[in-house]
Design a protein around this motif. Structure first.
Motif, mmCIF file in Angstrom:
data_model
loop_
_atom_site.group_PDB
_atom_site.id
_atom_site.type_symbol
_atom_site.label_atom_id
_atom_site.label_comp_id
_atom_site.label_asym_id
_atom_site.label_seq_id
_atom_site.Cartn_x
_atom_site.Cartn_y
_atom_site.Cartn_z
ATOM 1 N N ALA A 42 12.296 -11.416 19.543
ATOM 2 C CA ALA A 42 11.317 -12.470 19.801
ATOM 3 C C ALA A 42 9.949 -12.105 19.239
ATOM 4 N N ASP A 43 9.605 -10.819 19.260
ATOM 5 C CA ASP A 43 8.285 -10.454 18.728
ATOM 6 C C ASP A 43 8.249 -10.407 17.207
ATOM 7 N N LEU A 45 8.497 -13.142 15.853
ATOM 8 C CA LEU A 45 7.863 -14.458 15.729
ATOM 9 C C LEU A 45 6.618 -14.461 16.619
ATOM 10 N N PRO A 48 2.858 -19.397 16.467
ATOM 11 C CA PRO A 48 3.429 -20.649 15.960
ATOM 12 C C PRO A 48 3.473 -20.684 14.438
ATOM 13 N N HIS A 50 5.643 -18.986 12.609
ATOM 14 C CA HIS A 50 6.387 -17.843 12.102
ATOM 15 C C HIS A 50 7.884 -18.128 12.211
ATOM 16 N N ARG A 65 8.885 -20.385 15.788
ATOM 17 C CA ARG A 65 8.108 -20.515 17.028
ATOM 18 C C ARG A 65 7.225 -21.743 16.919
ATOM 19 N N GLN A 69 4.918 -22.493 21.860
ATOM 20 C CA GLN A 69 5.411 -21.125 21.991
ATOM 21 C C GLN A 69 6.932 -21.025 22.154
ATOM 22 N N THR A 70 7.632 -22.158 22.159
ATOM 23 C CA THR A 70 9.080 -22.145 22.261
ATOM 24 C C THR A 70 9.700 -21.781 20.914
ATOM 25 N N VAL A 71 10.712 -20.919 20.941
ATOM 26 C CA VAL A 71 11.455 -20.590 19.726
ATOM 27 C C VAL A 71 12.635 -21.543 19.617
ATOM 28 N N ARG A 72 12.714 -22.250 18.493
ATOM 29 C CA ARG A 72 13.794 -23.202 18.253
ATOM 30 C C ARG A 72 14.588 -22.777 17.024
ATOM 31 N N GLN A 138 16.869 -16.281 24.609
ATOM 32 C CA GLN A 138 16.260 -14.955 24.526
ATOM 33 C C GLN A 138 16.751 -14.121 25.699
ATOM 34 N N LEU A 143 16.748 -12.275 20.382
ATOM 35 C CA LEU A 143 17.061 -13.677 20.143
ATOM 36 C C LEU A 143 18.517 -13.829 19.719
#
Length: 377
Positions: A42-43, A45, A48, A50, A65, A69-72, A138, A143
């Motif tokens: 996760a880090d 990304l 936003p 990235h 991201r 802040q949500t990763v999709r 996550q 991820l």
């Protein structure tokens, strides 16, 4: 599998599982495109815009991201003419996802925003032309994506595997994997089938032969018997005369903050199917990510994780810890490459054999693999 008359030995998979491109295609379809698949941290990304690009089975996936802040996750496919949206493995796309071919532009949430000459298409329902989404979850800072239409929760796939290794999920949680930071990273291109790497990691019959540094550090690994080959949930002790799990054995790093006294100076290694290895020691964690590229090629990414203050302070020598498992990786991947050419030999057409100390964990792996593949032969 091979028909073995001597009950002391059990058969391996036959050669076709390592050499047949049709088997590899079936693995992509039935395993990597149906199960939760580890793709990165996760880090990776941090802000936003990235993104990461990853191969998952036969698909290319991008993780982004969003401004919330949500990763999709999305298939890396433009809805216009199918061009790849991201041409690099990582980077910053800014405030929108823009196709490099015809400039169709999507929000970080995957919704279509606009396209050139939009006036000629102003009756188009933009909501029908967003990017194709994939499931993202996550876990402990890692991820995972799933291409299945309606997958079970990620934890349902991971928790039973952790408990089978440690007998107690709370023990794993004490290592605080989600709060650690990368202090070392190496990528390997391995000319071998991914299953050869997995088989190797689940037995220590080879340890005394090819891992002198490792058996010096963990003397129990010197024995070719190692009990019945099953994981010891109490862990494996670092040699009494060494200070740490490191190449020199001398480097002393701060212990992970939430461990109990009984966790100290122990090593645990585990396969987390389908494409992750995790190794736990009391001052760092090692995480491998595998990307099967072809029936005879695998990309491996290994990351060494430490507490953030250890990484950021500059007060500690991390290379010594990194170099031990880096050496083990090189030795293991060399061994896999020794085997791969002979998977096509007439002498290995029906496979090989497993000795007793290899049978428990590799047997569990074979059972999972053949069931997932839908192949009980």
């Amino acid at each position: 599998m091979t028909a073995i008359q001597d009950s002391v030995l059990t058969p391996t998979l036959s050669s076709r599982y390592y050499t047949d491109s049709a088997v590899f295609e079936a693995e992509n379809e039935r395993i990597f495109e149906r199960q939760w698949y580890y793709v990165g941290r996760a880090d990776d990304l941090p802000a936003p815009g990235h993104f990461l690009r990853r191969q998952v089975g036969r698909e290319t996936v991008i993780l982004v991201r969003g401004s919330d802040q949500t990763v999709r996750g999305f298939l890396n496919v433009c809805r216009h003419r199918g061009a790849q949206l991201c041409l690099a493995d990582s980077g910053d796309m800014g405030k929108a996802i823009r196709c490099p071919y015809h400039a169709w532009t999507y929000g970080l949430d995957g919704k279509l925003i606009t396209a050139p000459n939009w006036q000629a298409m102003d009756s188009l329902d933009r909501g029908q032309y967003g990017l194709h989404t994939v499931h993202v979850e996550q876990w402990e800072g890692l991820l995972w994506v799933n291409l299945a239409p309606d997958p079970a929760p990620l934890i349902d796939q991971l928790r039973p595997q952790i408990e089978a290794r440690l007998a107690d999920y709370a023990k794993f949680e004490r290592y605080g994997l989600g709060g650690l930071k990368v202090g070392g990273r190496v990528e390997y291109d391995v000319a071998a089938n991914w299953k050869l790497i997995y088989e190797n990691f689940q037995e220590c019959y080879h340890c005394g032969t090819i891992h002198p540094e490792l058996v010096r550090t963990i003397p129990e690994f010197q024995s070719p018997a190692m009990g019945t080959g099953g994981y010891d949930p109490t862990g494996y002790a670092i040699a009494d005369d060494l200070a740490s799990f490191s190449l020199s054995g001398d480097t002393v790093l701060p212990r992970l903050p939430h461990l109990l006294p009984e966790d100290d100076r122990l090593f645990y290694g585990m396969v987390v199917r389908p494409n992750c290895f995790i190794s736990l020691v009391s001052d760092h964690v090692v995480v491998h990510r595998f990307e099967p590229v072809a029936h005879d090629r695998t990309t491996a990414v290994c990351e060494w994780l430490f507490p953030a203050d250890v990484v950021e302070s500059g007060d500690y020598e991390l290379d010594d810890a990194v170099e031990l498992f880096s050496k083990v990786n090189e030795q293991d991947f060399d061994a896999a490459e020794w085997c791969q050419p002979n998977m096509a030999s007439r002498a290995y057409r029906h496979g090989g054999v497993l000795v007793p100390s290899e049978q428990t964990q590799i047997g569990v792996f074979y059972q999972w693999y053949l069931s997932a593949l839908g192949d009980e032969t």
